[in-house]
Structures are given as C-alpha cells and as structure tokens.
Design an enzyme around this catalytic site. Structure first.
Site, PDB file in Angstrom:
ATOM      1  N   ARG A 196       0.872  -1.342  -0.098  1.00 38.39           N
ATOM      2  CA  ARG A 196      -0.094   0.017   0.052  1.00 38.39           C
ATOM      3  C   ARG A 196       0.767   1.259   0.069  1.00 38.39           C
ATOM      4  O   ARG A 196       0.406   2.366  -0.456  1.00 38.39           O
ATOM      5  CB  ARG A 196      -0.865  -0.069   1.159  1.00 38.39           C
ATOM      6  CG  ARG A 196      -1.885  -0.889   1.362  1.00 38.39           C
ATOM      7  CD  ARG A 196      -2.335  -0.872   2.803  1.00 38.39           C
ATOM      8  NE  ARG A 196      -3.026   0.402   3.293  1.00 38.39           N
ATOM      9  CZ  ARG A 196      -4.238   0.722   3.012  1.00 38.39           C
ATOM     10  NH1 ARG A 196      -5.204   0.076   2.494  1.00 38.39           N
ATOM     11  NH2 ARG A 196      -4.626   1.954   3.741  1.00 38.39           N
ATOM     12  N   GLU A 211      -3.223   6.726  19.063  1.00 37.75           N
ATOM     13  CA  GLU A 211      -3.718   5.536  18.638  1.00 37.75           C
ATOM     14  C   GLU A 211      -3.077   4.387  18.939  1.00 37.75           C
ATOM     15  O   GLU A 211      -1.914   4.307  18.818  1.00 37.75           O
ATOM     16  CB  GLU A 211      -3.859   5.430  16.829  1.00 37.75           C
ATOM     17  CG  GLU A 211      -4.697   6.379  16.631  1.00 37.75           C
ATOM     18  CD  GLU A 211      -4.946   6.159  14.577  1.00 37.75           C
ATOM     19  OE1 GLU A 211      -4.477   5.367  14.473  1.00 37.75           O
ATOM     20  OE2 GLU A 211      -5.365   7.194  14.256  1.00 37.75           O
ATOM     21  N   ARG A 216       0.647   6.161  16.438  1.00 41.04           N
ATOM     22  CA  ARG A 216       0.638   7.467  15.930  1.00 41.04           C
ATOM     23  C   ARG A 216      -0.152   8.554  16.702  1.00 41.04           C
ATOM     24  O   ARG A 216      -0.911   7.993  17.401  1.00 41.04           O
ATOM     25  CB  ARG A 216       0.225   7.439  14.366  1.00 41.04           C
ATOM     26  CG  ARG A 216      -1.214   7.132  14.117  1.00 41.04           C
ATOM     27  CD  ARG A 216      -1.603   6.960  12.560  1.00 41.04           C
ATOM     28  NE  ARG A 216      -2.774   6.085  12.431  1.00 41.04           N
ATOM     29  CZ  ARG A 216      -3.050   5.958  11.127  1.00 41.04           C
ATOM     30  NH1 ARG A 216      -2.354   6.057  10.209  1.00 41.04           N
ATOM     31  NH2 ARG A 216      -4.356   5.257  11.009  1.00 41.04           N
ATOM     32  N   TYR A 224     -10.014  -5.211   3.474  1.00 44.62           N
ATOM     33  CA  TYR A 224      -9.284  -4.151   3.787  1.00 44.62           C
ATOM     34  C   TYR A 224      -9.632  -3.190   2.837  1.00 44.62           C
ATOM     35  O   TYR A 224      -8.619  -2.576   1.986  1.00 44.62           O
ATOM     36  CB  TYR A 224      -7.838  -4.354   4.203  1.00 44.62           C
ATOM     37  CG  TYR A 224      -6.920  -3.422   4.699  1.00 44.62           C
ATOM     38  CD1 TYR A 224      -7.453  -2.017   5.038  1.00 44.62           C
ATOM     39  CD2 TYR A 224      -5.601  -3.616   4.852  1.00 44.62           C
ATOM     40  CE1 TYR A 224      -6.457  -1.217   5.813  1.00 44.62           C
ATOM     41  CE2 TYR A 224      -4.523  -2.663   5.428  1.00 44.62           C
ATOM     42  CZ  TYR A 224      -5.190  -1.479   5.972  1.00 44.62           C
ATOM     43  OH  TYR A 224      -4.173  -0.625   6.343  1.00 44.62           O
ATOM     44  N   ARG A 249       9.403   6.177  -3.599  1.00 48.42           N
ATOM     45  CA  ARG A 249       9.301   6.967  -4.808  1.00 48.42           C
ATOM     46  C   ARG A 249      10.932   7.686  -5.041  1.00 48.42           C
ATOM     47  O   ARG A 249      11.337   7.931  -3.667  1.00 48.42           O
ATOM     48  CB  ARG A 249       8.542   8.295  -4.631  1.00 48.42           C
ATOM     49  CG  ARG A 249       7.228   8.126  -4.586  1.00 48.42           C
ATOM     50  CD  ARG A 249       6.465   9.582  -5.226  1.00 48.42           C
ATOM     51  NE  ARG A 249       5.049   9.106  -4.695  1.00 48.42           N
ATOM     52  CZ  ARG A 249       4.130   9.611  -3.771  1.00 48.42           C
ATOM     53  NH1 ARG A 249       4.753  10.299  -2.683  1.00 48.42           N
ATOM     54  NH2 ARG A 249       3.008   9.308  -3.649  1.00 48.42           N
ATOM     55  N   ARG A 290      -8.044  -6.192  13.861  1.00 54.67           N
ATOM     56  CA  ARG A 290      -7.242  -5.403  14.688  1.00 54.67           C
ATOM     57  C   ARG A 290      -8.259  -4.323  15.112  1.00 54.67           C
ATOM     58  O   ARG A 290      -9.133  -3.931  14.463  1.00 54.67           O
ATOM     59  CB  ARG A 290      -6.145  -4.902  14.173  1.00 54.67           C
ATOM     60  CG  ARG A 290      -4.944  -6.147  13.640  1.00 54.67           C
ATOM     61  CD  ARG A 290      -4.399  -6.408  15.046  1.00 54.67           C
ATOM     62  NE  ARG A 290      -3.661  -5.517  15.774  1.00 54.67           N
ATOM     63  CZ  ARG A 290      -2.915  -5.978  16.940  1.00 54.67           C
ATOM     64  NH1 ARG A 290      -3.393  -7.005  17.540  1.00 54.67           N
ATOM     65  NH2 ARG A 290      -2.336  -5.208  17.594  1.00 54.67           N
ATOM     66  N   ASP A 321     -10.241   0.364   1.144  1.00 55.85           N
ATOM     67  CA  ASP A 321     -10.289   2.192   1.452  1.00 55.85           C
ATOM     68  C   ASP A 321     -11.599   2.750   1.083  1.00 55.85           C
ATOM     69  O   ASP A 321     -12.536   2.001   0.624  1.00 55.85           O
ATOM     70  CB  ASP A 321      -9.254   2.698   0.461  1.00 55.85           C
ATOM     71  CG  ASP A 321      -7.777   2.420   0.917  1.00 55.85           C
ATOM     72  OD1 ASP A 321      -7.733   2.166   2.174  1.00 55.85           O
ATOM     73  OD2 ASP A 321      -6.878   2.259   0.177  1.00 55.85           O
TER      74      ASP A 321
HETATM   75  N1  UDP Z   1       3.712   1.502   7.886  1.00 61.59           N
HETATM   76  C1  UDP Z   1       4.869   1.655   8.454  1.00 61.59           C
HETATM   77  N2  UDP Z   1       5.516   2.754   8.707  1.00 61.59           N
HETATM   78  C2  UDP Z   1       4.795   3.704   8.623  1.00 61.59           C
HETATM   79  C3  UDP Z   1       3.642   3.578   8.196  1.00 61.59           C
HETATM   80  C4  UDP Z   1       3.259   2.559   7.638  1.00 61.59           C
HETATM   81  O1  UDP Z   1       5.770   0.559   8.527  1.00 61.59           O
HETATM   82  O2  UDP Z   1       5.271   4.822   9.402  1.00 61.59           O
HETATM   83  C5  UDP Z   1       3.255   0.041   7.065  1.00 61.59           C
HETATM   84  C6  UDP Z   1       2.570  -0.690   8.238  1.00 61.59           C
HETATM   85  O3  UDP Z   1       2.646  -1.913   8.043  1.00 61.59           O
HETATM   86  C7  UDP Z   1       1.175  -0.229   7.678  1.00 61.59           C
HETATM   87  C8  UDP Z   1       1.280  -0.280   6.371  1.00 61.59           C
HETATM   88  O4  UDP Z   1       2.498   0.234   5.999  1.00 61.59           O
HETATM   89  O5  UDP Z   1       0.094  -1.462   8.097  1.00 61.59           O
HETATM   90  C9  UDP Z   1       0.026   0.388   5.653  1.00 61.59           C
HETATM   91  O6  UDP Z   1       0.044   1.628   6.246  1.00 61.59           O
HETATM   92  P1  UDP Z   1      -1.327   2.602   6.022  1.00 61.59           P
HETATM   93  O7  UDP Z   1      -0.892   4.000   6.432  1.00 61.59           O
HETATM   94  O8  UDP Z   1      -1.645   2.516   4.738  1.00 61.59           O
HETATM   95  O9  UDP Z   1      -2.213   1.962   6.900  1.00 61.59           O
HETATM   96  P2  UDP Z   1      -3.740   2.585   7.671  1.00 61.59           P
HETATM   97  O10 UDP Z   1      -3.660   4.122   7.198  1.00 61.59           O
HETATM   98  O11 UDP Z   1      -4.941   1.875   6.674  1.00 61.59           O
HETATM   99  O12 UDP Z   1      -3.546   2.403   8.902  1.00 61.59           O
END
Ligand code: UDP
Length: 371
Positions: free
Chosen positions: A170, A304, A278, A352, A174, A247, A354
């Site tokens: 996901r 969170e 976060r 999962y 870049r 989760r 979006d």
């Molecule tokens: N992820 C990570 N570090 C970060 C942000 C995301 O390792 O700082 C990884 C983590 O495994 C996460 C996945 O990337 O489950 C997808 O993150 P995303 O932010 O897309 O998840 P969401 O916003 O749905 O919680």
C-alpha cells in the site's frame, strides 16, 4: 414493507441507500450506534472536525467515485504527508528522496537506488515471502529497521516475518521529492466533515439509530423484501464457524489549550517502545481553520493504540492472513445461500477496503441489484 432494509449507515450502507432511493425504491437504514456514518463519523470538538473512529483521508484514482462524492459535499485540498518520528529523529513519509536524504545523506535518485539495492543484496532476498522481506527489498534494511519494523509490529501485533507482503505494498516508494502519501489523482477532506457527506447521501431516507439488527433480527427482517448487511459477516452467522480476527484501535483523545501541538495532521511513532502507533492532530485536516476561515484557538489530538480485537471492541482492520482468509471463504459460502441478503463493506466482506473502494463496490452492487 420496504424494498430494502440496510444495516449500517457507514459509507457502503449510505451509498447503497442513496442509489436505491434514486431508483425509486423504499429504504430503511438502521444503525446500532447513536449516530450515522459508521467509522467515518466526525463531530465538532472545539470547532474542529474530530474523526472519532480514526483519521480518514479521502483519496482515489477513480473519476466516477470522485465525481459521485463531490455531488454530496465539497472537498478541501488536504494532502496527506505524515511525518515519522523514530526516537526523536524525524523522517518524511512515504519513502521518498526526502526520507533517503535524511537517512543516508544521499543527494541523487541514483545514489538512493544504489543504497537500497546494496542493502537488499546483502539481505539475500530474491523472492520476498513476507512483509519483512518485501519491505527490505523495497527500501533496504535501514528504513525497514527504523521506519517499518516497530510500527508494523505495533499495528498488527505480529512480527513482520509473519505478515503478508501485500500490507506494505500500500505504501509508495519514490525516487522523487514528493511527500504526498497517496498515489492518487484526487484527494481531500469533506468540508464540514464526513458526517455531512453521509447526511447528504441519506437525505430523505428514513434512518433508525440505536437499533441493533442482530438482536431484533426476526422482527426487523419482516420489514423488507431484501436486506443489505454491512456488519461483521461472522456475527451475522452467530460465529458458527468461529470468529474472524480483527485489529482494533483504542484512542486516547485530549483537548489542549494551545493552538499547535505537532504541526502536522499525522505523526507516526515508528519505534517499538512508544506504546502508540501515531498521533493525529485533527485541526490540520482543515489547515487549522473553521469553515469560515477563522483560526481555531485550541487543538484536539488522538493517540492511537492498536490492539487485538475481542468481542465488545470495535472491529477496524480485517487480518487478511491465510487462516482468516480461509475462514472468510467459508462464511462467504454461507452468505451465498441467503438470497435475500447482500453482504457488503469492510466488515460484511472482511476486506481491507479504502473509502473509495467501498463506495465503488456499493455503486456496482447497487447497479447490478437495481437494474
Ligand atoms: N507502515 C510502516 N510505517 C509507517 C506507516 C506505515 O511500516 O510509518 C506500514 C505498516 O505495516 C502499515 C502499512 O504500512 O500497516 C500500511 O500503512 P497505512 O498507513 O496505509 O495504513 P492505514 O492508514 O490503513 O492504517
């Protein structure tokens, strides 16, 4: 007698309801909560649109979906650019030239690509088999160790070598200086919050809140020809094949009497020791302003904490590992034997999704159903 009884007023339910009503059908929407909008629900706290069930940032590549949602609400120009905090070191997300420069001092895309290739080769990975190997082959060991490993283990409660590689796919990688988290053509936050979007989708539609479908199923089922069920699929079948795992997230919310706590909507704490994943500072989704452009004097933050779901908690993320995917497939077979019931959405399909994908899925389902 209604044509459709819709269980759940989140995005899937609200979009389906809107489409059904537009097609001339009679619709009743029920929700067990005391408010509409499911997990995208926002409410005003100190004038700030507070994302009660976690931050939602709308992004899509699908023009049809973008035009659809814009019929119901205006979107601002918010672009998600989270910051990662690893033990006080700050890095740009997603992984891009700003991140690589900060991590290694590299200046050109070639230097960054070489650094990643060397670390990947040193780790001996050719065919990534799990999230850890996938991450290292995408961004190298340093970034994996500082920005992925701890965060992911906290988020999923499992070590990275036991998680599916697709989770990390996901995230964009870049070789350009671009802190936009999403590879999406369209992005923004609804002006007035997501609740306004859902209110407008449900305009003119009867909604009953505080109504638990599964508790009053027999009686509620008599009200309509067909049911659209967006709750957990395993709960619908009374967990008869076992419970699917999710989760969950717990939020510790705080109103602070200062105008600016962290200077950004999202800061990810990527070390393993910080107990939360976060901190969201909600006012930055609207640039610190209310709808009339006034500065908001206070701020609201949410820490969170990711946790394993147990009965009674809110399910957030389906755990799409092998075991749960196989169990879901068996529930899906049961669902297919219920011709009067459509199962949809993140919980109804254990997917999962979006927001844009869930909207598209509801639009397609409604089209097939209502034709
Ligand atoms: N992820 C990570 N570090 C970060 C942000 C995301 O390792 O700082 C990884 C983590 O495994 C996460 C996945 O990337 O489950 C997808 O993150 P995303 O932010 O897309 O998840 P969401 O916003 O749905 O919680």
């Amino acid at each position: 007698m209604y044509n459709y009884l819709i269980i759940g007023s989140g995005l899937y339910g609200a979009v389906f309801a809107q489409q059904a009503k537009a097609a001339g059908k009679s619709v009743l929407v029920i929700d067990k909560r005391n408010h509409i909008a499911g997990n995208v629900y926002t409410e005003k706290v100190e004038g700030i649109d507070f994302h009660k069930y976690g931050a939602h940032i709308f992004h899509t590549n699908n023009k049809q979906v973008w035009e659809y949602v814009n019929r119901f609400v205006d979107f601002n120009r918010f672009t998600n650019s989270p910051v990662a905090n690893y033990k006080g070191e700050l890095y740009s997300l997603p992984f891009n030239m700003y991140t690589f420069h900060k991590m290694w001092g590299v200046v050109t895309p070639q230097q960054a690509a070489e650094k990643i290739a060397r670390q990947k080769a040193a780790a001996g990975i050719t065919q990534p088999k799990n999230l850890e190997e996938q991450a290292i082959s995408l961004v190298g060991t340093d970034i994996y160790e500082k920005l992925i490993k701890g965060y992911t283990q906290k988020q999923w409660g499992r070590p990275c070598d036991q998680l599916s590689a697709f989770i990390i796919k996901r995230l964009p990688v870049r070789l350009t200086f671009d802190n936009n988290y999403f590879n999406a053509l369209y992005q923004g936050i609804p002006v007035g919050g997501y609740t306004r979007l859902v209110e407008n989708l449900l305009q003119g539609i009867e909604v009953r809140l505080n109504t638990d479908y599964l508790q009053h199923k027999t009686q509620l089922d008599t009200l309509a020809e067909k049911v659209v069920y967006t709750g957990p699929i395993d709960a619908y079948f009374n967990y008869r094949l076992g419970a699917l795992e999710y989760r969950s997230v717990r939020f510790e919310n705080e109103v602070l009497d200062i105008p600016n706590y962290q200077g950004n909507a999202a800061v990810n704490y990527t070390d393993a020791e910080t107990p939360y994943t976060r901190i969201i500072e909600h006012k930055w989704f609207t640039f610190g302003k209310d709808e009339d452009g006034n500065d908001l004097p206070k701020t609201v933050i949410s820490r969170e904490y990711s946790s394993e779901w147990k009965p009674g908690d809110e399910p957030y993320y389906p755990v799409n590992d092998e075991k749960n995917t196989a169990l879901y497939a068996r529930y899906k077979l049961l669902a297919e034997q219920q011709p009067k019931v459509l199962f949809g959405g993140r919980l109804g399909e254990y997917k999962y999704y979006d927001m844009d994908a869930v909207i598209l899925s509801a639009l397609q389902r409604a089209r097939a159903e209502l034709e």
